[in-house]
Design a protein around this motif. Sequence first.
Motif, short mmCIF file in Angstrom:
data_model
loop_
_atom_site.label_atom_id
_atom_site.label_comp_id
_atom_site.label_asym_id
_atom_site.label_seq_id
_atom_site.Cartn_x
_atom_site.Cartn_y
_atom_site.Cartn_z
N VAL A 1 0.80 -1.06 0.04
CA VAL A 1 -0.19 0.28 0.02
C VAL A 1 0.97 1.20 0.10
N SER A 2 0.54 2.21 -0.86
CA SER A 2 1.26 3.38 -0.84
C SER A 2 0.86 4.32 0.39
N PRO A 3 1.80 4.70 1.00
CA PRO A 3 1.60 5.52 2.37
C PRO A 3 1.16 6.83 1.84
N LYS B 1 9.72 -1.00 -2.64
CA LYS B 1 9.14 -1.94 -1.50
C LYS B 1 9.73 -1.58 0.12
N ASP B 2 10.81 -0.92 0.17
CA ASP B 2 11.24 -0.26 1.48
C ASP B 2 10.35 0.75 1.90
N ARG B 3 9.88 1.57 0.75
CA ARG B 3 9.06 2.70 1.22
C ARG B 3 7.50 2.59 1.14
N LEU B 4 7.29 1.28 0.85
CA LEU B 4 5.66 0.95 1.12
C LEU B 4 5.34 0.11 2.20
N LEU B 5 3.99 0.18 2.41
CA LEU B 5 3.34 -0.69 3.57
C LEU B 5 2.95 -1.88 2.98
N LYS B 6 3.04 -2.76 3.87
CA LYS B 6 2.51 -4.27 3.53
C LYS B 6 0.99 -4.44 3.46
N LEU B 7 0.58 -4.95 2.66
CA LEU B 7 -0.74 -5.38 2.59
C LEU B 7 -1.14 -6.82 2.86
N PRO B 8 -1.64 -7.15 3.96
CA PRO B 8 -1.83 -8.47 4.30
C PRO B 8 -2.97 -9.08 3.32
#
Length: 243
Positions: free
Chosen positions: A163-165, A180-187
């Motif tokens: 998910v884009s912050p 990916k290091d700047r994005l949030l994980k989407l479960p």
Amino acid sequence: MQWSDEGIVLGARKHGESSVILEVMTREHGRHLGLVHGGRSKTQQPVLQPGNSVQVTWRARLDEHLGVFQVEGVDLRASRLMAAPFALYGLATLSHLLRVLAERDPHQSLYEAVDLLVDHLDDPDLAPGLFVRFELAFLADLGFGLDLASCAATGQREDLVYVSPKSGRAVSAAAGEPYKDRLLKLPGFLIGRPTANRPSVPDLKAGFALTDFFLHQNVFEPRGQAMPAERVRLIALATAEDA
């Protein structure tokens, strides 16, 4: 002035020798306060516990007055919720979040989410995932909803893992790989239907981290407030490896 509605008890505080000021989340009238005469009696106290579903009738001479509640119990689930630590912290966190809402503003869709969540707060498999979903619904109701249906970069609906912050939109694995290091994980449990299977601990951690970011950014930081302390304990219970 008079109306009747269904609601869920959020809390009550003493008023005078025998009365209480009751706070309920109602279906049609939002978060609402009212005076309950004799609310500290042996017959009324069990009904006015947080988490109970009630039928309320509110009366006042003028709309801006506090008014008086007449309350009847519908589903007195508080006694069983009190036996579950997650449910206790869940009720406290839920009430804290709902107090962000302006009093008496209707939030019918959010009420449905609250009703579903409270009814399952003592279910160790359903409750943690439902709480994350409730926080997403809460954000959406305030105008900060996330778009998890398709990739922000490509429009595809498969393989959504980030998910884009900045935008609050989902991002696919391929499109998000360089960032990916700047994005949030989407479960995964947030883009499928709720099931009776408890999400994995890593997925729950990712889910709470996701809502935590947007709650902090859009709700609490602008108000100069911190996250409720009860939520920290709630997340610890939800993500314990032996839970």
